[in-house]
Design a protein around this motif. Structure first.
Motif, PDB file in Angstrom:
ATOM      1  N   LEU A  11       0.844  -1.209   0.000  1.00 48.27           N
ATOM      2  CA  LEU A  11       0.000   0.000   0.000  1.00 48.27           C
ATOM      3  C   LEU A  11       0.874   1.252   0.000  1.00 48.27           C
ATOM      4  O   LEU A  11       0.606   2.206  -0.738  1.00 48.27           O
ATOM      5  N   ARG A  12       1.935   1.239   0.813  1.00 47.17           N
ATOM      6  CA  ARG A  12       2.844   2.404   0.863  1.00 47.17           C
ATOM      7  C   ARG A  12       3.527   2.616  -0.476  1.00 47.17           C
ATOM      8  O   ARG A  12       3.837   3.746  -0.860  1.00 47.17           O
ATOM      9  N   ASP A  30      -3.869   3.263  -0.834  1.00 48.40           N
ATOM     10  CA  ASP A  30      -3.546   4.371   0.061  1.00 48.40           C
ATOM     11  C   ASP A  30      -4.459   5.549  -0.293  1.00 48.40           C
ATOM     12  O   ASP A  30      -4.367   6.114  -1.382  1.00 48.40           O
ATOM     13  N   PHE A 123      -0.708  -0.182   8.576  1.00 47.42           N
ATOM     14  CA  PHE A 123      -0.574   0.885   7.582  1.00 47.42           C
ATOM     15  C   PHE A 123      -0.623   2.252   8.269  1.00 47.42           C
ATOM     16  O   PHE A 123       0.078   3.189   7.882  1.00 47.42           O
ATOM     17  N   ILE A 127      -7.370   3.670   4.266  1.00 48.40           N
ATOM     18  CA  ILE A 127      -7.321   2.836   3.061  1.00 48.40           C
ATOM     19  C   ILE A 127      -8.654   3.009   2.325  1.00 48.40           C
ATOM     20  O   ILE A 127      -9.712   2.680   2.870  1.00 48.40           O
TER      21      ILE A 127
END
Ligand code: TXA
Ligand code: MG
Length: 346
Positions: A11-12, A30, A123, A127
């Protein structure tokens, strides 16, 4: 490195991760990264002006995503999060336009699934995730459904699919618009209008029932409110329980193969090789839990028609009836054009 750590890293890095929630599987990106968000629309074939729900690790994150949050919204968050409730609030100016569809509101929720919560905590931010299906199609309630939906294109667009087993609720969250004095339900779900009224001690409007064309009103755009949505490719017809035997007989006379989703019947349907039979639960929670998996199964059974006995028409069954009506309206098309083409119809 475990799957959650790898998924948070993906995701990053601006990649997509499909993950389980208690309602349906989501296709996550993200929520602060426009390039990553654009990949969601590409993977789903979804119009870019349809807003996305931002999933948060907990209610303490609200202030980074929304402003002018009314007390009633805090009360609902405290009562129902983590859980199947999405709040529509005034957006924080920092929220990307791709999340909000360019509107001045944002949808937020804290999902109640251990895998989703572990991912969100790792995270550490929002999201954005729509249901992990092609636009207009049946939402996935297992990891296998996600693979089926996003198929070959998914392999290059989706970095990971986290498997958290079958979703407990089985239909999408209740969406409630908290931006005006009276809360308004935009999409019915497991948390009913009555449950919200009891908690807030104020009226709650049910805006979805007769939602007219959204370009003709100021109502926020909710893609789940399109007349045609959650749809199988096989034509799906809803019929009253009493007229089911006649509807089956008519279909068989046209030498059609017919799939039937109905409760236990007495007398039971006689066995016929052209009838595929699934017994529908008499309990609305169980019915909702099974609904999308059953529709997928019946859709791939090679039938010409799916006949569904309409469940009771009351508050408890509202969310299930809503999904069935939209499934019927959008059914029978190979492409997803019908769902987009129906946009603006009631
Ligand atoms: O249960 C759920 O809500 C699932 C799981 C993955 O969380 N998500 C889901 O997302 O159903 P999606 O994108 O398939 O449906 C979300 C709906 C859309 O119809 C969208 O238009 C609406 O939420 N929505 C999002 N932001 C909104 C906003 N600011 N105003 C009005 N509607 C909004
Ligand atoms: Mg969806």
């Amino acid at each position: 490195m475990n799957d959650i750590t790898r998924a948070a890293q993906a995701l990053r890095a601006g990649e997509l991760v499909a993950f389980p929630t208690e309602t349906v599987y989501g296709l996550g990106a993200d929520a602060r990264n426009p390039t990553a968000l654009a990949k969601i629309f590409a993977a789903k074939g979804r119009p870019a002006d349809h807003p996305l729900i931002v999933h948060l690790p907990d209610a303490a994150h609200l202030a980074q995503w929304a402003i002018d949050i009314p007390e009633s919204a805090h009360a609902l968050a405290a009562a129902f999060w983590p859980g199947p409730l999405t709040l529509i609030l005034k957006r924080h100016p920092s929220v990307p336009d791709l999340v909000t569809g360019g509107q001045d509101t944002v949808g937020v929720r804290v999902p109640n699934h251990p895998v989703a919560l572990a991912l969100l905590r790792e995270f550490g931010s929002g999201i954005a995730a729509p249901s992990a299906n092609k636009f207009g199609r049946i939402s996935p309630t297992t990891a296998a459904h996600v693979r089926e939906e996003l198929g070959k294109s998914g392999e290059k667009n989706v970095a990971m699919i986290l498997d958290g087993g079958p979703c407990a609720v089985g239909i999408e969250s209740t969406i409630v618009d908290m931006t005006s004095a009276t809360p308004r339900i935009l999409r019915p779900g497991a948390i009913s209008a009555d449950t919200l009224r009891q908690r807030l001690h104020v009226p709650v409007h049910e805006g979805y029932a007769a939602q007219p064309a959204d370009h003709a009103t100021n109502s926020p755009r909710v893609s789940g409110s399109l007349a045609a949505h959650y749809a199988p490719r096989t034509p799906l017809q809803l019929c009253a329980l009493e007229s089911l035997p006649a509807a089956i007989a008519a279909a068989l006379q046209e030498s059609q193969r017919v799939a039937v989703l109905a409760p236990e019947l007495s007398p039971p349907l006689s066995a016929n090789q052209n009838i595929i039979r699934r017994v529908a639960s008499a309990d609305f929670s169980q019915y909702a839990h099974d609904l999308y998996a059953t529709l997928r199964e019946l859709d791939s059974a090679g039938c010409d028609l799916i006949l569904v006995a309409a469940p009771p028409d009351n508050e408890a069954w509202r969310a299930v009836n809503d999904r069935l009506r939209r499934a019927a309206a959008g059914s029978g098309s190979e492409s997803n054009e019908s769902s987009e083409g129906n946009e603006g119809s009631k």
